[in-house]
Scaffold this active site. Sequence first.
Site, PDB file in Angstrom:
ATOM      1  N   ASP A 171       0.817  -1.219   0.000  1.00  0.00           N
ATOM      2  CA  ASP A 171       0.000   0.000   0.000  1.00  0.00           C
ATOM      3  C   ASP A 171       0.851   1.271   0.000  1.00  0.00           C
ATOM      4  O   ASP A 171       0.393   2.323   0.420  1.00  0.00           O
ATOM      5  CB  ASP A 171      -0.928   0.007   1.214  1.00  0.00           C
ATOM      6  CG  ASP A 171      -2.234   0.745   0.942  1.00  0.00           C
ATOM      7  OD1 ASP A 171      -2.759   0.597  -0.176  1.00  0.00           O
ATOM      8  OD2 ASP A 171      -2.727   1.455   1.838  1.00  0.00           O
ATOM      9  N   SER A 172       2.077   1.193  -0.481  1.00  0.00           N
ATOM     10  CA  SER A 172       2.947   2.377  -0.500  1.00  0.00           C
ATOM     11  C   SER A 172       2.647   3.238  -1.730  1.00  0.00           C
ATOM     12  O   SER A 172       3.488   3.465  -2.593  1.00  0.00           O
ATOM     13  CB  SER A 172       4.424   1.958  -0.491  1.00  0.00           C
ATOM     14  OG  SER A 172       4.712   1.083  -1.567  1.00  0.00           O
TER      15      SER A 172
END
Length: 446
Positions: A295-296
């Site tokens: 989820d970066s």
Amino acid sequence: MTVDLPVHYEDRLVATISADARATRLTYADAWTSSAENFPISLAIPIRPEPYDGGQVLPWLMNLLPEGEPLRAMTRALGAAPEDALGLIAQTGNDLAGALSIAPQQPRGEPGYRTIPDAGALERIIEELPARPFLVGEDGVSMSLAGAQEKLPVAVIDGQITVPINGAPSTQILKPDNPRLPGSVQNEALCMVLARRIGLAVAPVTTGVAGQRSYLLVERYDRTGTGNNVRRLHQEDFCQALGRPPAAKYEFNGTGTRGPSIADMFALVRQHMTARDITRLLDAVIFNIAIGNVDSHAKNYSILLGPGAPQLAPLYDLMSGLAWTNITQNHAQAIGGQRRGRHIYGRHWRRMAEAAGLAARGTVQRVEQVTARLLRELPAAAEEVAAMPASSSMLEVFAKEIEERATEVRAHAGKEGLPNDGEVPTDDVPTIGASAYSADGGARAS
């Protein structure tokens, strides 16, 4: 009818946002434009005398608001439409990410802090957050944060957690445990501590317990000072800096607008920052691949803005998605055309380096160096988190999964892999949902 919404830095007028039935505009104040201490509200909205139109202003505003279910809950509580970014900000804009307040009028009461009396009261607040994000509607409370996870801006005063009122600045962000993701508090604490231990700039964290709930407490890097001398520092995320709406934070998404790629992010840093910031961004990208932080996305990287040169902000929202079966294994951006962390090889890092204007050989060497440091520090990081107030039997599981993935990433950086080994198509792959780790994010394409 025209609505004017002033944008302030402390007691100074920075700009005015004007909206009517036809258009939205932002105009910098003359005094701010001529000040030697000024800074832009966004790299995408540099200081100039001419006004900006809604196409440039609205994405920046939308990125100040939450997403997914927290946004829907906020709109229900305030009786506003989700697409009315200006109306939502007008009711929640006294304490935002960064240094600016955006509100139709200054708070009536004196800025201060309302003490949460005990763990039971804090537990009740945490339980109510899904229906009442950021305590909307409570007297004197006006604040908002981006993101799809439940969170609450707070301040720790004399060891007690308090709620900022009447425009007082928050100093910490409280992030409750996620029932969908067992051990989420310890997971994020481990990743944040691990990043700090290997030398990355990262927001300090600790954990806490309130009744049956646990939480992560994150120090805000966009605040400085203590007690009554807290000041806000301005910042923006990469979506804001690149003029993208929050729904386009993933490189591949279902909006019809391609989100920022790794190359786009490096180009932004190269244009506005220093070689040191380029190295810091590269280390962050490597770290996120090595821990399996799928989820970066572009909103999880930010830039500090001030009278001096822009600089990359400390890291935040670091979490490993390896141990949960309901989380996609596609990363938010492709590395040289590959989105699966366990299938990233030397050729992918070299491709990424070429697109980002980096030295290919040096990038591969950096992968090996960062992952080696990570593996050395992982046991001590796990011990540090285990000593914090909130505990979870999942901590050992997270550490083991990170160890295996980092070892794999390091080994693969020195190999080519087969031409189609583990390749997945990257064109037009939808990324559905507000966040891989949010209640809305389980549908993210895998």
